[in-house]
Structures are given as structure tokens and as C-alpha cells.
Design an enzyme around this catalytic site. Structure first.
Site, short mmCIF file in Angstrom:
data_model
loop_
_atom_site.label_atom_id
_atom_site.label_comp_id
_atom_site.label_asym_id
_atom_site.label_seq_id
_atom_site.Cartn_x
_atom_site.Cartn_y
_atom_site.Cartn_z
N ASN A 69 0.83 -1.21 0.00
CA ASN A 69 0.00 0.00 0.00
C ASN A 69 0.87 1.26 0.00
OD1 ASN A 69 -2.62 -1.03 -0.12
ND2 ASN A 69 -2.69 -1.36 2.11
N GLU A 94 -5.98 -7.71 5.23
CA GLU A 94 -5.35 -8.66 4.29
C GLU A 94 -5.44 -10.09 4.82
OE1 GLU A 94 -2.04 -7.05 6.96
OE2 GLU A 94 -3.92 -6.37 6.11
#
Length: 469
Positions: A375, A410
Site C-alpha cells: 500500500n 489482508e
């Protein structure tokens, strides 16, 4: 049910509708199945005015049918029939004693007798037109007297009853107001009054239930002919007669039947009205009314169709909204896998089932490695693409019956029903091998490989008492 107080008022009312002794004697004689005609004729002869009118009626075209005129009361009774003669004598005596004049307040006697006579003719003609063989003369009597209780309530309650009748009320609305204001409606009073006069129990029953709605549509009974008679009368007497005709369509057969029925009722109205010194209702055009009623039914059908289509559209939209809501409750919007809340519900169900029947159950927990770095390096949009790609890989690796979902961030979860620890480990190895052997996504044309940390646990690995939180 008539209250005791109202029953006492009726019993002691000096102006209550009553019958002369001659008519009461005729009713008594007529109830005897073995009665001879002569005693009845002698009883009727005590009323010269009635005698003249019965002979006059018997000599109308409707009753003579081309025969010679009746010159005596006996001939008139033979031609009219015993039951019809008694019914006409009863009605004529009531109209003469109680009056048939119009009123501006309270019960309008002129309109009352117009409706009673029209109802009686309508009931008799309906009985003659239906396939069943019915006693049309007895039906005529019950229909003629179905509203006689209104005369009684008018005599007993006077000004109170005038207030009850106030306003432009439909006939069925009057019955409701009577029950509210007086504790009983005029059909109950009428049945009681008819019983005191000695009318047959069947006639009293038909009067009592005269304002009910018929059940049969194909095969009418005598009582149902009486029930329909007042509504048929409203075709002549109430505004918008075509609306009343449209309401009666289920019970009145096809257009031919209805046309013949309306024509025969209209033919008889002036004859009977003259006997009672009542103006016959204005003539109607049966064909025009039938046309207007069919047009009204068509409009109602179209409106109903439009309402049904609208409801179908609303129902389809509701189903779509429910489906979206159900999906939102169960699925993660990014990966389209089951969300954490629904996963926990499914796991609880699978865990309890496995403990109950002793079946196997394994759980595989997957955490994508270094996802924060992805990210930070490539942006959250690319991170979302990675999550979607892994979700697709997880689904493709799973066998039918395996439950997979996004636990959060995640982290992913796979619930393997009826799978041992070794089988769950093999599933985890296969998943990790696919991650090693091929890039999960590409970024700017460069393949990106993702690794994952995986944990496997099975129900057989130890004692796991499950507690709800």
C-alpha cells in the site's frame, strides 16, 4: 339481537304496523296445507277495497294471458295464486293503514313502498329466471316485507329514528347506523314482526337475512333471491344504477339473462304500484344500463390491472433491494467473498454440527505478507487490486463445499468441512505453491509476487469447547 327494552317498546307501541283481523285470518288459514279456497275468499271479502284491487290486478295482461276476465274474488285468487293473494293483501293493508305519503324528514313512506314493491317484483322475477325451481310467490312475500322493520322503528323511535336516517345514506349504511343507534337493525325487527303475524318460519328467516350477501353465484336459493332483491331495486331507485348493476354482475349471469330480468321487472312495476297507490319508479333503459355497467367493469379491470402491474414492479424492486441488502450483510464489497460477520456465523454452525455428529472440521487462516508495504509503495488502489486477485485465487483453489471469506484487512479464512488436518495442510500448500509459481498481479507491466503466512487447525487437534460471546 333485539334488546329487552326495544322488544318491550315494540310490544306496547300503539302505532306499530298492524294487520286487520281479516288479513290475519287469511294468513292463519294459508298456513294450513289442507285449507280450502272458499274460507280464504270469504275472509278476504271482508275488505271491499282489497277485493276490488285483487280483481283488477288479476285482469291485467300479465295474469290473464288471453283468458276471460275475472269477475269474482274467487276467480282472482285462483288466477293470482294463494300465496300471492295473501302477500298482496298483507302489503296493501299495511300501506293503507300506515300510509304511503312522502316525507321530508324521517322515513319517506312513498320511497319506502317504492323500494319494497320493486324489491318484491325483482325477487319474484329473479326466482322465475334462475334454473332452479323456486317458490316465487313466497319469495315475493319475504322481499316485500324485508324492510317492514323500518316502519316499526319509525313508529317506536320517532325523532330518534329520523336522526338515524339523516344524511344521504345507502341502504346497507342505514342498517349499520340502526345497530349503532338503536341496538338492532330493521331486518331483525322485521323478522320478529312477521313472526308475530304468523308468517311461516322460512319467510321470517329470509327477512332476517335479507341484507346479507349471497354465497352462490351459479345456483341461487330462495333466500339469496331475497338478498339480491333490494340491490336490484336500487337500480331503479338509487343514483348511478349502472354501478349497482355492475356490482351484481357475478350473480346475474350473461347479458341476455340480465336484459330479460330487468325488462320483466320493469314491465311489472306499474301494475303492482297502482295496486298500492304508489307512483312507479322512473323507467330505465336496460340496454343502456348494461352498456354502462360493462364499461364500468372494464374500467375497473383496467385499473386493477394497472394496480397489479404497479404492485409487481414494487415487489420486484423490493426483492432487488432485499437481495442487495442480503448481499451487503453477507459479502465483503471489495473481494465479493463472505465478510467476517457472516464467516463467524457459518463457522459457529459448522463447529456445532461437527461436535454433534463427530465429523471432521479444519480451519485455514491466511495473512498476506508485507501488505502495508504494498500500500505504501504502490498506493491503496493497487492494494485493493491485490486483495481482489488473491480472493479470486482462493476461490479457484477451493473445492466445492469449502467456505472462504475475508476475515479483515489482508486476512482471509477458509473453512473446510469434513477435512482432516492433513487435507487442510495440503490445501494450504497448494495455495502457497500457486503464489510462488505465478505472479498474483502486474504493476506497470512488472509481475508482482505475493507471499502469505498460513495457519492450519483442525477439530481433531485437541479439545476446543466452543462458547458463544
Amino acid at each position: 339481537m333485539i334488546s329487552d327494552a326495544l322488544r318491550q317498546s315494540l310490544a306496547t307501541c300503539p302505532t306499530l304496523p298492524s294487520l286487520p283481523a281479516a288479513v290475519l285470518k287469511v294468513i292463519e288459514l294459508a298456513r294450513d296445507p289442507d285449507v280450502k279456497l272458499q274460507p280464504l275468499v270469504e275472509a278476504l271479502n271482508h275488505d271491499p277495497a282489497l277485493t276490488v284491487r285483487l280483481i283488477s290486478l288479476a285482469n291485467t295482461v300479465y295474469y290473464t294471458l288471453g283468458g276471460r276476465p275475472a269477475s269474482t274474488l274467487r276467480e282472482a285468487v285462483e288466477r293470482l295464486g294463494l300465496e300471492m293473494s295473501v302477500s298482496l293483501a298483507l302489503g296493501f293493508s299495511l300501506a293503507r293503514s300506515y300510509g304511503n305519503r312522502a316525507r321530508t324528514k324521517g322515513l319517506d313512506l312513498h320511497k319506502y313502498w317504492q323500494r319494497s314493491l320493486t324489491s318484491a317484483i325483482a325477487a319474484r322475477e329473479l326466482a322465475r329466471h334462475v334454473p332452479n325451481e323456486l317458490d316465487s310467490d313466497t319469495i315475493f312475500t319475504a322481499a316485500l316485507l324485508q324492510d317492514i322493520g323500518m316502519l316499526a322503528l319509525d313508529a317506536v323511535e320517532g325523532p330518534i329514528y329520523a336522526d338515524t336516517l339523516g344524511g344521504n345514506l345507502q341502504h346497507d349504511e342505514i342498517s349499520l347506523r340502526e345497530r349503532i343507534d338503536l341496538g338492532a337493525d330493521h331486518t331483525e325487527i322485521g323478522a320478529w314482526l312477521a313472526a308475530t303475524w304468523g308468517l311461516s318460519p322460512l319467510s321470517c328467516e329470509w327477512i332476517r337475512y335479507s341484507h346479507d350477501c349471497p354465497v352462490n353465484q351459479q345456483s341461487l336459493t330462495g333466500g339469496e333471491c331475497v338478498m339480491l332483491s333490494g340491490r336490484l331495486a336500487d337500480i331503479w331507485l338509487a343514483p348511478d344504477g349502472h354501478k349497482t348493476l355492475a356490482q351484481l354482475e357475478p350473480w346475474l349471469g350473461d347479458d341476455t339473462f340480465r336484459s330479460e330480468l330487468l325488462g320483466s321487472i320493469q314491465e311489472q312495476l306499474p301494475i303492482i304500484a297502482e295496486l298500492f297507490d304508489v307512483d312507479a319508479p322512473d323507467r330505465i333503459d336496460p340496454q343502456q344500463l348494461l352498456f354502462e355497467s360493462k364499461q364500468l367493469l372494464l374500467e375497473r379491470s383496467l385499473n386493477l390491472y394497472e394496480r397489479l402491474k404497479k404492485q409487481e414492479r414494487e415487489l420486484a424492486q423490493l426483492r432487488e433491494n432485499n437481495a442487495k441488502l442480503s448481499e451487503a450483510v453477507r459479502f465483503d464489497p471489495l473481494t465479493r467473498l463472505f465478510n467476517r460477520q457472516y464467516l463467524m456465523q457459518l463457522f459457529e454452525s459448522c463447529f456445532c454440527e461437527a461436535q454433534s455428529d463427530g465429523s471432521r472440521l479444519s480451519l485455514v487462516f491466511i495473512d498476506l505478507d508485507h501488505f502495508k508495504q504494498i500500500n505504501d509503495k504502490h498506493g491503496h488502489h493497487f492494494g485493493d487490486e491485490v486483495l481482489r486477485a488473491f480472493a479470486k485465487l482462493l476461490q479457484g483453489t477451493s473445492e466445492p463445499g469449502t467456505i472462504v471469506g475475508r476475515y479483515g484487512g489482508e486476512e482471509f479464512l477458509a473453512i473446510l468441512k469434513n477435512r482432516s488436518h492433513s487435507e487442510a495442510s495440503a490445501f494450504a500448500d497448494t495455495l502457497c505453491a500457486k503464489l510462488r509459481d505465478q505472479p498474483l498481479v502486474h504493476h506497470a507491466g512488472v509481475p508482482v509476487f505475493i507471499t502469505a503466512s498460513v495457519g492450519v487447525v483442525s477439530l481433531g487437534d485437541g479439545d476446543f469447547p466452543y462458547r458463544k460471546r
